[in-house]
Design an enzyme around this catalytic site. Structure first.
Site, short mmCIF file in Angstrom:
data_model
loop_
_atom_site.label_atom_id
_atom_site.label_comp_id
_atom_site.label_asym_id
_atom_site.label_seq_id
_atom_site.Cartn_x
_atom_site.Cartn_y
_atom_site.Cartn_z
N LYS A 33 0.71 -2.06 0.05
CA LYS A 33 0.17 0.06 -0.13
C LYS A 33 0.56 1.18 0.46
O LYS A 33 0.81 2.27 -0.77
CB LYS A 33 -0.93 0.22 1.36
CG LYS A 33 -1.60 -0.97 1.45
CD LYS A 33 -3.17 -0.89 2.48
CE LYS A 33 -2.11 -0.92 3.60
NZ LYS A 33 -1.96 -1.84 4.34
N ARG A 76 -9.90 1.23 9.09
CA ARG A 76 -9.16 -0.48 9.15
C ARG A 76 -10.13 -1.21 10.31
O ARG A 76 -9.94 -2.18 10.33
CB ARG A 76 -7.43 0.24 9.91
CG ARG A 76 -6.93 -0.23 9.47
CD ARG A 76 -5.22 -0.62 10.06
NE ARG A 76 -4.54 -0.51 9.72
CZ ARG A 76 -3.36 -0.63 9.46
NH1 ARG A 76 -2.70 0.84 8.35
NH2 ARG A 76 -1.72 -1.21 9.43
N ARG A 99 10.84 -6.33 4.52
CA ARG A 99 11.25 -4.54 4.67
C ARG A 99 11.79 -4.33 5.95
O ARG A 99 12.17 -4.54 6.53
CB ARG A 99 9.34 -4.65 4.95
CG ARG A 99 9.92 -3.44 4.82
CD ARG A 99 8.05 -2.70 4.56
NE ARG A 99 7.08 -3.19 6.05
CZ ARG A 99 5.99 -2.84 5.79
NH1 ARG A 99 5.21 -2.33 5.03
NH2 ARG A 99 5.31 -3.22 7.39
N ARG A 113 11.47 -2.49 10.69
CA ARG A 113 10.56 -2.16 11.26
C ARG A 113 10.13 -3.24 12.88
O ARG A 113 10.23 -3.89 12.75
CB ARG A 113 8.97 -1.37 11.39
CG ARG A 113 9.15 -0.63 10.42
CD ARG A 113 8.17 -0.50 9.60
NE ARG A 113 6.75 -1.32 10.29
CZ ARG A 113 5.39 -0.56 9.59
NH1 ARG A 113 5.26 -0.10 8.69
NH2 ARG A 113 4.69 -0.92 10.21
N ARG A 149 -0.27 -9.20 13.42
CA ARG A 149 -0.90 -8.21 12.80
C ARG A 149 -1.81 -8.97 11.54
O ARG A 149 -2.70 -7.64 11.47
CB ARG A 149 0.20 -7.40 12.00
CG ARG A 149 0.70 -6.24 12.78
CD ARG A 149 1.67 -5.91 12.73
NE ARG A 149 2.11 -5.11 10.86
CZ ARG A 149 3.07 -4.77 10.94
NH1 ARG A 149 4.17 -5.25 10.83
NH2 ARG A 149 2.68 -3.91 9.72
P1 ADP Z 1 1.18 -1.96 7.49
O1 ADP Z 1 0.29 -1.61 6.83
O2 ADP Z 1 2.30 -2.77 7.47
O3 ADP Z 1 0.86 -2.78 8.94
P2 ADP Z 1 0.75 0.50 8.87
O4 ADP Z 1 2.01 1.42 9.14
O5 ADP Z 1 -0.44 0.78 8.19
O6 ADP Z 1 1.80 -0.37 8.38
O7 ADP Z 1 0.96 0.72 10.49
C1 ADP Z 1 1.54 0.69 11.20
C2 ADP Z 1 0.78 0.32 12.87
O8 ADP Z 1 0.39 1.42 13.22
C3 ADP Z 1 -0.35 -0.96 12.53
O9 ADP Z 1 0.11 -2.05 12.53
C4 ADP Z 1 -1.17 0.11 13.91
O10 ADP Z 1 -1.09 -0.41 15.12
C5 ADP Z 1 -1.19 0.73 14.08
N1 ADP Z 1 -2.20 1.89 12.77
C6 ADP Z 1 -1.71 2.40 11.31
N2 ADP Z 1 -3.38 2.86 11.14
C7 ADP Z 1 -4.17 2.61 12.17
C8 ADP Z 1 -5.45 2.35 12.08
N3 ADP Z 1 -6.43 3.00 11.11
N4 ADP Z 1 -6.10 2.30 13.67
C9 ADP Z 1 -5.83 1.19 14.05
N5 ADP Z 1 -4.03 1.38 14.02
C10 ADP Z 1 -3.58 2.20 13.06
#
Ligand code: ADP
Length: 212
Positions: A13, A88, A123, A158, A169
């Site tokens: 994404k 999400r 990654r 990360r 996750r």
């Molecule tokens: P990825 O898509 O690789 O999981 P992100 O960078 O989008 O990584 O998100 C990393 C972390 O940030 C998630 O595991 C969560 O803890 C938090 N996070 C990001 N966006 C949201 C969201 N919309 N709602 C709740 N937690 C979020």
């Protein structure tokens, strides 16, 4: 143009969001990046989010919804934006709907679990500029091991990309985020894209769908 990028962690994404942002001349709002910045800066929000992120759990809905609400009201979002990683949960999608935002397209990038797993554990992210690489994917490796091609700073993994957290996750995604696919199917705005093709092809396919 307002776009939502859906899809499990590790489907690419972020990579697509960056390219689409240039091609469409609109900003990316990545809740993950905003939260990681908050964490780095040691702000109150960062402190609140840290344990959730480290454990691979979702940050509470009201925190992320607040971030998005503030961001989209700013001038630089007037032309539109790409929401990367938000919503999400169904409750976040409802909050977005209640903000009276008209989303043009919801792009769901689909990748099988085994590929996701490999991508996430491979990654690497630049400590300074945030550029991402993947040591498990040809064409996505840095030119010099552990070094950013763009700014020459060190690449790190990360903390939430460790094997155990990745597994968690993905479970969180299946339980809390995947129901959004049906939610958006009903709005008629959902487009499903095969995320296992080369990144450039995925971008072209998304642009084609957006222009339709
Ligand atoms: P990825 O898509 O690789 O999981 P992100 O960078 O989008 O990584 O998100 C990393 C972390 O940030 C998630 O595991 C969560 O803890 C938090 N996070 C990001 N966006 C949201 C969201 N919309 N709602 C709740 N937690 C979020």
């Amino acid at each position: 143009m307002k776009i939502v990028l859906l899809g499990a962690p590790g489907v690419g994404k972020g990579t697509q969001a960056a390219v689409l942002s240039k091609r469409l001349n609109i900003l990316v709002i990545s809740t993950g990046n905003i939260l990681r910045e908050a964490l780095k800066s040691g702000s109150d929000m960062g402190k609140k989010a840290k344990s959730f992120i480290d454990q691979g759990q979702l940050v509470p809905d009201e925190v992320v919804t607040g971030i998005v609400k503030e961001k989209i009201s700013q001038d630089d979002c007037k032309n539109g934006y790409i929401l990367d990683g938000f919503p999400r949960t169904i409750s976040q999608a409802e909050a977005l709907r209640d903000m009276h935002i008209k989303i043009d397209k919801v792009i769901d990038i689909n990748v099988s679990d085994s590929v996701i797993y490999e991508r996430m554990t491979g990654r690497r992210v630049c400590m300074s500029c945030g550029s991402t690489y993947n040591i498990n994917t040809a064409g996505r490796r840095p030119k010099v091991d552990n070094t950013c091609d763009k700014c020459a700073d060190t690449l790190v993994k990360r903390t939430d990309d460790s094997k155990e957290t990745v597994k968690h996750r993905l479970e969180v995604y299946r339980n809390q985020t995947e129901p959004l696919v049906n939610y958006y199917k009903e709005t008629g705005k959902l487009v499903i894209i095969n995320g296992e093709r080369p990144p450039e092809e995925i971008t072209e396919k998304i642009l084609e769908e957006i222009r339709n």
